[in-house]
Design an enzyme around this catalytic site. Structure first.
Site, short mmCIF file in Angstrom:
data_model
loop_
_atom_site.label_atom_id
_atom_site.label_comp_id
_atom_site.label_asym_id
_atom_site.label_seq_id
_atom_site.Cartn_x
_atom_site.Cartn_y
_atom_site.Cartn_z
N GLY A 129 0.60 -1.32 -0.12
CA GLY A 129 -0.07 0.12 -0.03
C GLY A 129 0.74 1.10 0.56
CD GLU B 196 -1.47 -1.17 -3.96
OE1 GLU B 196 -1.63 -1.11 -2.63
OE2 GLU B 196 -2.19 -1.72 -5.30
#
Ligand code: CO8
Length: 258
Positions: free
Chosen positions: A109, A112
């Protein structure tokens, strides 16, 4: 009282900085961090004195991914109700440019999160990766979508399917990041670039960002039409008149954001 998990700073005129501050967990993105990033981004988006935003962590980690400890015991419906996608929408929907200043780990994450920003600056020893398969899941914030659209299917498959971590040079070579910076200069460089953008006409900057983001999902013809209409619309702005007049009169322009 312990320090907040996300801190804001105003390091230069027109620049807002958002710092993830969970050093003890390598800046893992727990619900609180995600909520606070979203909250601060929304506030800066509405604040006329902020024209460009820097998102960063510390020297060890930008963010080591979603908080594994917080989601290990969760069920599907709980994950659904957590609505993780809300944060990504706030970032790419932010009318102001967001620069990710990456030092240390940007994994899962965290990678991302950086990919959702508009510009990524990384220190020489920064480390990227989508290691989710190693813990029995897949990326959930664009790692199977933004990542292949940016680096191509074969590089994305190579990293998503192995979970291997890669360095800043590899990231730069596959167009994942905008610039590599000496480790000690990452934040300074990000702030300088943000200050440079903050001096430019904000409506043009906002429209340029939107044109690139919306155009990426459209056919070339539709994207070009969007671009043309946006360019034409900008001729209604004071800043277009000022920018062109200043060029012709050989003086520095004074942009007002109108
Ligand atoms: N979640 C929770 N805690 C973490 C995380 C994490 N992602 N990463 C590190 N920590 C914690 C460790 O558990 C450790 O805590 P403690 O001291 O209490 O044991 C502390 O941070 C320091 O970590 P290490 O001792 O492991 O530090 P190292 O410098 O040796 O290693 C690494 C750093 C390589 C980053 C290593 O910690 C690591 O591999 N972390 C996990 C990376 C990972 O798998 N990330 C993917 C997570 S899944 C994910 O992101 C899915 C995204 C879904 C959608 C996105 C929504 C935001």
């Amino acid at each position: 009282m312990s320090a907040p998990a996300v801190i804001t700073e105003r390091p230069a005129e027109g620049v807002g900085l958002i710092r993830i501050n969970r050093p003890e967990a390598r800046n893992a993105l727990n619900m609180e961090v995600r909520r606070l990033i979203g909250q601060h981004l929304t506030a800066m988006a509405d604040d006329d004195s902020v024209r460009c935003i820097v998102l960063t962590g510390n020297d060890k980690a930008f963010a080591a991914g979603a908080d594994i400890k917080e989601m290990a015991g969760a069920g599907s419906i709980e994950m659904l109700q957590r609505g993780t996608q809300k944060l990504w929408r706030i970032i790419y929907g932010c009318p102001k440019p967001v620069i990710a200043a990456v030092s240390g780990f940007a994994l899962g994450g965290g990678c991302e999160l950086a990919m959702t920003c508009d510009i990524i600056l990384a220190g020489e020893s920064a480390k990227f990766g989508q290691p989710e398969v190693k813990i029995g899941i897949i990326p959930g914030g664009g790692g199977t979508q933004r990542f292949p659209r940016t680096v191509g299917k074969y590089k994305a498959m190579r990293y998503v399917l192995t979970g291997d971590i890669f360095g800043a040079k590899e990231a730069f070579d596959m167009n994942l990041i905008s610039e590599i910076v000496p480790d000690t200069e990452v934040e300074k460089r990000a702030i300088a670039m943000a200050a440079q953008i903050a001096e430019l006409p904000p409506i043009a900057i906002q429209q340029a960002k939107e044109s690139i983001i919306r155009g990426a999902d459209a056919s070339l013809e539709t994207g070009l039409t969007l671009e043309t209409r946006t360019l034409q619309m900008l001729f209604a702005s004071q800043d277009q008149k000022e920018g062109m007049a200043a060029f012709i009169e050989k003086r520095k322009p004074k942009f007002v954001g109108k």
